[in-house]
Design an enzyme around this catalytic site. Structure first.
Site, mmCIF file in Angstrom:
data_model
loop_
_atom_site.group_PDB
_atom_site.id
_atom_site.type_symbol
_atom_site.label_atom_id
_atom_site.label_comp_id
_atom_site.label_asym_id
_atom_site.label_seq_id
_atom_site.Cartn_x
_atom_site.Cartn_y
_atom_site.Cartn_z
ATOM 1 N N ASP A 154 -11.876 -10.116 -36.707
ATOM 2 C CA ASP A 154 -11.246 -9.805 -35.500
ATOM 3 C C ASP A 154 -10.450 -10.666 -34.308
ATOM 4 O O ASP A 154 -11.204 -11.428 -33.542
ATOM 5 C CB ASP A 154 -11.896 -8.351 -35.105
ATOM 6 N N THR A 182 -5.065 -6.937 -32.854
ATOM 7 C CA THR A 182 -5.402 -8.429 -31.418
ATOM 8 C C THR A 182 -4.581 -9.108 -31.726
ATOM 9 O O THR A 182 -4.436 -10.009 -31.351
ATOM 10 C CB THR A 182 -6.708 -8.243 -32.034
ATOM 11 N N THR A 183 -5.133 -10.045 -33.496
ATOM 12 C CA THR A 183 -4.724 -11.736 -33.469
ATOM 13 C C THR A 183 -2.591 -11.849 -32.988
ATOM 14 O O THR A 183 -2.572 -12.551 -32.622
ATOM 15 C CB THR A 183 -5.255 -11.487 -35.032
ATOM 16 N N ASP A 224 -11.548 -0.690 -36.134
ATOM 17 C CA ASP A 224 -9.760 -0.567 -36.155
ATOM 18 C C ASP A 224 -8.983 0.062 -37.246
ATOM 19 O O ASP A 224 -7.954 1.067 -36.176
ATOM 20 C CB ASP A 224 -9.812 -1.470 -36.712
#
Length: 561
Positions: A66, A99-100, A396
Site C-alpha cells: 500500500d 495511493t501508489t 481500502d
C-alpha cells in the site's frame, strides 16, 4: 586610506550556518529527490506488484504494498519529497485506494518536466499547461465513465463486488479476492445511508486460514477481563434485553486524603454497611430493569460478577469505547451513566447473543439486531504481519465500496482510462500553437506510466503492449477506449468487459492531486535550511553582534583624514 570610505559593510540577514540553495540546480535537486521516492514504490503497482518489507528501529516488521503505508513508514526527511507523502495520505483518507497511482503520476509529471526546466523554460509556464491538461483530463474521465445509478439491488451489489475485487487484486489477499469482496460489500451495504466507517469493526485473530474469516452482521468483540464467577454465567441468550452502562459496578475505596472521625467503634460497621448497600442497590436496579446482558465501559468487580451469575445474567466490564458505540447502534440501546430510573426504552435487544471460540480467543457475538446498522469482520490468518496487511487491504476495499455507493460511476481500469485520456490530450495539443503544445504532450506521455508499470511489474514487454494499446485507442470508431493491460496473458483486453473497474472518484482525485503536487514542487526555486542553534541565547547574541556592527558602520560612515 581614502578607498576605505567606499567599503560597504556586509549585511547579515540570516543566522550563521544557514544553508540556502536556489535557482535551477535547486529545482532539479528537488525533482530528483521526488523521483527517488517514486522509484521506491514503483514496483508495488497492480495485481502483479511486489511487496515491501519495512523494519524499524523498534524491531517492528511491516509487509505491505500500500503506497500510503510504505511512504509513512519510510520517514522521508527531504522537504520537497514530503509532498508525495502528503498526497498519498490525502488519497488514502479521501478515496482509500490509488495511493501508489497518485505518487507514480506525480513523479512522472516531474520526470517529463525536468528536460524543459534544464533547457531554461520558466516553471510557471509548465505549471499553467499542466493545470490546463489536468482539467481536460478530468473532463474526459467523466465523459468516459459508466454510471451504475438506478440499477436493481442485486445488480448494484454485483457491480460493487467487481469494484472491491479490482482493489483487492493488487493486495496480499488477492488470491481470495472474491471471498473478501463479497464480505466487504455485505458489510458496507448493512450500514445506513451515510455509510459511517466507524460502524464497521475489524477484529484480528491469529491462526487458521484466510477462508476462516467471517462476517458478523451485528457486533463482535473479544471477551473482556473477567473475575471469578464469570464462568457460571450463561453464554447464550435468545432475544435478550441489553443494558449499556458507563459506571463502575464494584466496591469503591474512598478518595485519597479522605478522613472519617468516629466517636464510637460501632459506627465503623455502619460505614461498611453503607458501602455494601450502595453497590447492592445498583446491582438490584440492573436486575429489576429486566436486562439479561449488562455491558459497561468501566470495571465490573468480582462481587457484581458473582451477583449476576447467581441470577443468570451475563456481564462484561471494560468494553472498548468503539465496540460500545457499535453495540448501542446495532441494538438500539442507550449508554447510561446511572442505574436510577432505567426505563425499557434505554435497553437494547438482539435476536441472538452467544460467546464463541475463535482460535485461542473467545468472542461475544450480537447477531440479528433490530437496528443492525453495523457489521464486524473477524480476520484469520497465519502470521501477524499477514493479518495486519489483510486489514489494510480490507480498509481500502471498504473505502472504495463506500465511494462507489456515494458516487455511482465507474471507469475501466488496467490502464485503459489512462491511455484514453492520453490520446485525447495528444489530439488536443495539436490544436494549440506555442510552447503549451509541448507541455500538454508531456502530460499525456506521463499518463502512460500506469499501463507501462503494470506491464513491467507483471514481467511483460511494456513497449509491445503500449504500442498495441495506442493502436487500439486510436481507432476512429472509439471501440478501443475501454482496452487496457491484460496482466494474465501479457496482451490487451477490454477491461470493462473483464470487470476490471474502479470508481471514477479514484482516477479524478489521483490526476488532480498528482498535478497539484507536481506544480508545487516546480514552483519552489529556493530552499532555506535553518541550523539548529546550540542555544537560543547564543544564536540570538551572535546574530545581534554581527548585524548590529554592520548597521552601525553603515549609518555613521568612516571619518575622513
Amino acid at each position: 586610506m581614502a578607498g576605505m570610505g567606499m567599503m560597504q559593510p556586509q549585511i547579515i540577514l540570516l543566522k550563521d550556518g544557514t544553508d540556502t540553495s536556489q535557482g535551477k540546480p535547486q529545482l532539479i535537486s528537488n525533482i530528483n529527490a521526488c523521483l527517488a521516492v517514486v522509484d521506491t514504490i514503483r514496483t508495488t503497482l497492480g495485481p502483479r506488484g511486489m511487496d515491501k518489507l519495512i523494519h524499524d528501529e523498534r524491531g517492528n516488521t511491516t509487509i505491505s504494498n500500500d503506497g500510503a503505508t510504505i511512504l509513512k513508514l519510510l520517514e522521508i526527511v527531504h522537504p520537497a519529497a514530503k509532498t508525495l507523502v502528503d498526497i498519498a495520505r490525502s488519497q488514502d483518507e479521501e478515496v482509500g485506494d490509488g495511493t501508489t497511482t497518485v505518487t507514480l503520476l506525480a513523479g512522472e509529471f516531474l520526470r517529463q518536466a525536468k528536460p524543459f526546466v534544464e533547457e531554461g523554460v520558466h516553471p510557471q509556464l509548465i505549471c499553467r499547461a499542466f493545470r490546463a491538461a489536468a482539467r481536460l483530463a478530468v473532463e474526459k474521465v467523466r465523459e468516459v465513465a459508466i454510471s451504475i445509478e438506478g440499477k436493481a439491488e442485486g445488480e448494484k451489489r454485483e457491480l460493487l463486488h467487481k469494484c472491491a475485487a479490482t482493489t483487492l487484486s493488487s493486495k496480499l489477499v488477492g488470491g481470495e479476492k472474491d471471498f473478501f469482496a463479497r464480505m466487504v460489500v455485505d458489510a458496507v451495504c448493512s450500514l445506513d445511508e451515510d455509510v459511517p466507517l466507524n460502524m464497521i469493526g475489524i477484529k484480528k485473530v491469529p491462526g487458521g486460514t484466510m477462508r476462516d474469516s467471517f462476517l458478523v452482521e451485528g457486533v463482535a468483540f473479544k471477551k473482556t477481563f473477567s473475575y471469578a464467577g464469570f464462568e457460571q454465567q450463561p453464554k447464550s441468550f435468545e432475544a435478550p434485553k441489553i443494558l449499556l452502562l458507563n459506571i463502575e459496578l464494584e466496591l469503591k475505596s474512598e478518595k485519597e486524603n479522605a478522613e472519617v472521625r468516629l466517636t464510637d467503634p460501632s459506627q465503623y460497621q455502619s460505614i461498611v454497611d453503607a458501602e455494601w448497600n450502595i453497590i447492592y442497590s445498583k446491582l438490584d436496579k440492573c436486575v429489576q430493569s429486566g436486562a439479561k446482558i449488562v455491558l459497561s465501559r468501566l470495571a465490573i468487580g468480582d462481587l457484581a460478577t458473582q451477583y449476576f451469575a447467581d441470577r443468570d445474567i451475563f456481564c462484561a466490564g471494560r468494553v472498548a469505547d468503539d465496540d460500545m458505540q457499535r453495540v448501542a447502534k446495532a441494538t438500539g440501546g442507550a449508554v447510561q451513566t446511572t442505574v436510577n430510573d432505567l426505563i425499557p426504552d434505554v435497553l437494547g435487544s438482539c435476536a441472538l447473543f452467544e460467546e464463541r471460540q475463535v482460535g485461542n480467543e473467545r468472542y461475544n457475538l450480537f447477531t440479528g439486531c433490530s437496528n443492525a446498522k453495523t457489521a464486524t469482520i473477524v480476520l484469520r490468518g497465519g502470521a501477524d504481519q499477514f493479518i495486519e496487511e489483510a486489514e489494510r487491504s480490507l480498509h481500502d476495499a471498504i473505502m472504495i465500496v463506500r465511494r462507489a455507493i456515494k458516487n455511482a460511476a465507474v471507469v475501466p481500469g488496467g490502464g485503459a482510462i489512462d491511455m484514453e485520456v492520453s490520446r485525447h490530450l495528444r489530439l488536443h495539443a495539436r490544436t494549440i500553437a506555442g510552447k503549451q503544445q509541448l507541455f500538454i504532450n508531456a502530460f499525456a506521455r506521463a499518463l502512460e506510466v500506469i499501463p507501462r508499470q503494470l506491464c513491467d511489474n507483471a514481467g511483460f514487454d511494456s513497449t509491445d503492449v503500449l504500442n498495441k494499446l495506442r493502436q487500439k485507442h486510436a481507432l476512429p470508431s472509439g471501440e478501443g477506449q475501454r482496452f487496457g493491460v491484460d496482466v494474465n496473458s501479457g496482451g490487451i483486453v477490454d477491461t470493462y468487459a473483464s470487470f476490471v473497474w474502479e470508481p471514477i472518484v479514484v482516477k479524478v482525485n489521483a490526476i488532480t492531486a498528482a498535478t497539484e503536487a507536481a506544480c508545487l514542487v516546480l514552483s519552489v526555486d529556493e530552499t532555506v535550511r535553518n541550523p539548529r542553534s546550540e542555544s537560543a541565547q547564543d544564536g540570538g547574541m551572535g546574530g545581534m553582534g554581527r548585524g548590529g556592527g554592520g548597521m552601525r558602520g553603515r549609518g555613521r560612515g568612516m571619518r575622513r583624514r
